[in-house]
Scaffold this motif. Structure first.
Motif, PDB file in Angstrom:
ATOM      1  N   LEU A 115       8.371   2.372  44.292  1.00  0.00           N
ATOM      2  CA  LEU A 115       9.083   4.143  45.456  1.00  0.00           C
ATOM      3  C   LEU A 115       9.305   3.307  46.726  1.00  0.00           C
ATOM      4  O   LEU A 115      10.534   4.274  46.918  1.00  0.00           O
ATOM      5  N   ALA A 116       9.160   2.590  46.745  1.00  0.00           N
ATOM      6  CA  ALA A 116      10.334   2.015  48.213  1.00  0.00           C
ATOM      7  C   ALA A 116      11.430   1.888  47.656  1.00  0.00           C
ATOM      8  O   ALA A 116      12.758   1.841  48.637  1.00  0.00           O
ATOM      9  N   ALA A 117      11.401   0.602  46.398  1.00  0.00           N
ATOM     10  CA  ALA A 117      12.631   0.641  46.000  1.00  0.00           C
ATOM     11  C   ALA A 117      14.127   1.555  45.896  1.00  0.00           C
ATOM     12  O   ALA A 117      15.296   1.761  46.293  1.00  0.00           O
ATOM     13  N   LEU A 118      12.853   2.426  45.057  1.00  0.00           N
ATOM     14  CA  LEU A 118      14.476   4.040  44.305  1.00  0.00           C
ATOM     15  C   LEU A 118      14.660   4.043  45.805  1.00  0.00           C
ATOM     16  O   LEU A 118      15.297   4.959  45.815  1.00  0.00           O
ATOM     17  N   ALA A 119      13.400   4.624  46.420  1.00  0.00           N
ATOM     18  CA  ALA A 119      13.382   5.055  48.095  1.00  0.00           C
ATOM     19  C   ALA A 119      15.022   4.532  48.651  1.00  0.00           C
ATOM     20  O   ALA A 119      15.447   6.186  49.118  1.00  0.00           O
ATOM     21  N   GLU A 120      15.038   3.525  48.914  1.00  0.00           N
ATOM     22  CA  GLU A 120      16.056   2.783  49.329  1.00  0.00           C
ATOM     23  C   GLU A 120      17.519   2.833  48.218  1.00  0.00           C
ATOM     24  O   GLU A 120      18.473   3.234  49.033  1.00  0.00           O
ATOM     25  N   ARG A 127       9.615  12.254  53.384  1.00  0.00           N
ATOM     26  CA  ARG A 127       8.667  13.336  52.324  1.00  0.00           C
ATOM     27  C   ARG A 127       8.665  12.976  51.456  1.00  0.00           C
ATOM     28  O   ARG A 127       7.359  13.330  50.875  1.00  0.00           O
ATOM     29  N   ARG A 128       9.374  12.542  50.424  1.00  0.00           N
ATOM     30  CA  ARG A 128       9.717  12.917  49.114  1.00  0.00           C
ATOM     31  C   ARG A 128       9.407  10.509  48.682  1.00  0.00           C
ATOM     32  O   ARG A 128       8.408  11.597  47.710  1.00  0.00           O
ATOM     33  N   PHE A 129       8.741  10.065  49.948  1.00  0.00           N
ATOM     34  CA  PHE A 129       7.989   8.678  48.920  1.00  0.00           C
ATOM     35  C   PHE A 129       6.897   9.472  49.078  1.00  0.00           C
ATOM     36  O   PHE A 129       6.302   8.800  48.341  1.00  0.00           O
ATOM     37  N   VAL A 173       8.559  11.492  39.555  1.00  0.00           N
ATOM     38  CA  VAL A 173       8.629  12.725  40.579  1.00  0.00           C
ATOM     39  C   VAL A 173       9.653  11.800  42.013  1.00  0.00           C
ATOM     40  O   VAL A 173      10.633  13.494  41.998  1.00  0.00           O
ATOM     41  N   LEU A 174      10.197  10.862  41.978  1.00  0.00           N
ATOM     42  CA  LEU A 174      11.141  10.966  42.963  1.00  0.00           C
ATOM     43  C   LEU A 174      12.477  10.808  42.732  1.00  0.00           C
ATOM     44  O   LEU A 174      12.792  10.933  43.196  1.00  0.00           O
ATOM     45  N   LEU A 175      12.766  10.996  41.435  1.00  0.00           N
ATOM     46  CA  LEU A 175      13.908  10.765  41.056  1.00  0.00           C
ATOM     47  C   LEU A 175      14.393  11.866  40.459  1.00  0.00           C
ATOM     48  O   LEU A 175      15.514  12.385  40.313  1.00  0.00           O
ATOM     49  N   GLY A 176      12.942  12.765  39.964  1.00  0.00           N
ATOM     50  CA  GLY A 176      13.233  14.497  39.946  1.00  0.00           C
ATOM     51  C   GLY A 176      13.400  14.213  38.517  1.00  0.00           C
ATOM     52  O   GLY A 176      14.052  15.280  38.168  1.00  0.00           O
ATOM     53  N   LEU A 177      12.804  13.726  37.713  1.00  0.00           N
ATOM     54  CA  LEU A 177      13.443  13.846  35.973  1.00  0.00           C
ATOM     55  C   LEU A 177      12.575  15.029  35.509  1.00  0.00           C
ATOM     56  O   LEU A 177      11.438  15.434  36.347  1.00  0.00           O
ATOM     57  N   ASP A 178      13.058  15.319  34.875  1.00  0.00           N
ATOM     58  CA  ASP A 178      12.374  17.052  34.197  1.00  0.00           C
ATOM     59  C   ASP A 178      11.548  16.182  33.261  1.00  0.00           C
ATOM     60  O   ASP A 178      10.922  14.927  33.125  1.00  0.00           O
ATOM     61  N   GLU A 179      11.021  17.772  32.473  1.00  0.00           N
ATOM     62  CA  GLU A 179       8.992  16.939  31.825  1.00  0.00           C
ATOM     63  C   GLU A 179       9.786  16.456  30.325  1.00  0.00           C
ATOM     64  O   GLU A 179       9.235  14.748  30.405  1.00  0.00           O
TER      65      GLU A 179
END
Length: 462
Positions: A115-120, A127-129, A173-179
């Protein structure tokens, strides 16, 4: 029935993941996620001098070159997948990372690094993290409650082998993927899931944890690009539950995802006070508590008897450890060191400490056994048989640092300070902690920027 409608369990998870993005977290809930970020970074820093992270860093630098995520151990910039692998491996290296009891494993070490790597990489804020972290935690807790115990008894390393699932959901969730994309991410993560307990006491144990977060990140990024996988990879005839578990039905547990109180609040996170296997924490609390309360030393104790719950000794596979890694899974060493030194800290597992003759001389005076009953909840009873015939006994049901008796923020910062110092990082842990605790609307990349090497921050190296 259409194929996508038959993937009941995976769809429950995917629907939860998509909906959870819009569920507001309270400041207190976000703060717990930020505590997990601080603790996981700190224990990774403490482990940065170990051989495995250094070997892995050399390999990844040759293989991948530069990138957009921070290697916490060196401050270099690496591709996100490589950073997740390296950071996750380092964070588990000293067995000092937090615990989730139903998982019989470590949640943050597989959730935070990817998650930290994706957030960077994406510019996500705190908040998203936190939202993604809690979503992944919920999936880990629900699945673990159904199948983790027999899974671990069979020999799987649940931190890696279950952790990949929660990490894939968190990354989605962090990337906003759909179902549909989230189901594909789960399937792709399962295609790469592994980890066994035979590796305990070696570098491979930490590697398979780092790998779990890294492949979860890869799975989510591939799913985002349209890479597909079976939508029933979790519950299908030849899926995860059939092969990794005993075909338990996850439907009832996962149907409660996002409904009512979160497991994140109800169960919480157990933060480690000692840098060793969690099975040792209650015995160590008992031994150290009795030693301090009665002013005892090793010469006062004739024998130590430790009784714990069924399979409570299962991870403690080394009776005569030869290295710091082995000593982290040794009741004999940890109890002997606690009696001798009056404390267990990072330096307790230095090679010269583990091989001390005065520690080894205490091994024959330490007895341990399990009793029949449930594996959970965990407990330990310590009896010190003193010279002269007196006995002192203490039962420990809650370890200091558990969610029921948590470390304060100040105590967590003290742990981080010890980790930073042990790892040789010239950065005030208190200042870094203050930034992490105030993350919220800040970009994760800006906060983690403090860990970067000067050249990675665009500064002149002198």
């Amino acid at each position: 029935m259409k194929p996508e409608q038959s993937a009941t369990v995976s769809r429950l998870i995917a629907a939860f993941a998509v909906a959870f993005r819009e569920r507001p977290l309270s400041p207190a809930q976000r703060h717990v996620a930020y505590r997990a970020l601080l603790d996981t970074v700190a224990v990774a820093i403490a482990g940065r001098g170990e051989q495995a992270p250094r070997f892995l860093r050399d390999y990844l630098s040759e293989m991948t070159g530069s990138g957009r995520a921070t290697a916490w151990t060196t401050g270099e910039r690496l591709p996100a997948e490589a950073a997740a692998l390296l950071n996750g491996t380092a964070a588990h290296m000293l067995d000092y990372d937090d615990m989730l009891p139903p998982m019989v494993g470590h949640p943050s070490v597989v959730l935070v690094p990817p998650l930290a790597a994706l957030a960077e990489m994406t510019g996500a804020d705190g908040r998203r993290f936190a939202q993604a972290y809690v979503a992944g935690f919920e999936v880990l807790a629900k699945i673990s409650a159904v199948m983790a115990l027999p899974h671990v008894v069979k020999g799987w390393h649940s931190t890696a082998s279950i952790g990949t699932l929660g990490a894939a959901v968190a990354a989605s969730v962090l990337l906003g993927l759909d179902e549909v994309q989230t189901m594909h991410a789960l399937g792709l993560a399962i295609a790469q899931t592994a980890g066994n307990r035979q590796n305990f006491g070696t570098m491979a144990k930490s590697f398979q944890v780092g790998q779990a977060g890294s492949v979860a990140l890869r799975a989510a990024l591939l799913a985002q690009r349209g890479f597909d996988a079976p939508r029933d990879a979790l519950e299908g005839k030849y899926g995860y539950m059939a092969l990794y578990a005993a075909n338990e039905d996850l439907t009832a547990a996962l149907d409660t995802l996002g409904r009512g109180p979160l497991d994140f609040d109800a169960i919480g996170i157990d933060v480690k006070k000692y840098p060793c296997c969690y099975a040792l924490h209650k015995p160590l609390d008992g031994v150290l508590g009795l030693r301090a309360a009665h002013g005892l030393g090793p010469d006062d104790v004739e024998r130590v008897e430790i009784v714990t719950q069924k399979r409570g000794l299962q991870p403690l596979v080394y009776t005569d450890p030869k290295s710091g890694l082995e000593a982290k899974f040794s009741m004999e060493y940890c109890v002997a060191a606690a009696l001798l030194d009056g404390r267990i800290r990072l330096s307790s597992f230095d090679a010269d400490q583990v091989t001390r003759p005065q520690v080894r001389a205490l091994y024959p005076r330490i007895a341990k056994r399990e009793v029949d009953g449930d594996m959970l909840p965990r407990w330990a009873e310590v009896t010190l048989h003193l010279k002269g015939g007196a006995q002192l006994r203490r039962r420990v049901d809650t370890s200091r640092g558990d969610a029921q008796d948590p470390l304060t923020d100040a105590e967590l910062v003290e742990k981080a300070e010890d980790c930073f110092a042990f790892g040789g990082l010239d950065l005030p842990a208190s200042a870094f902690a203050a930034e992490v605790f105030a993350l919220a609307d800040q970009r994760v990349a800006d906060v983690l920027g403090a860990l970067r090497a000067p050249e990675s921050r665009g500064e002149v190296v002198r």
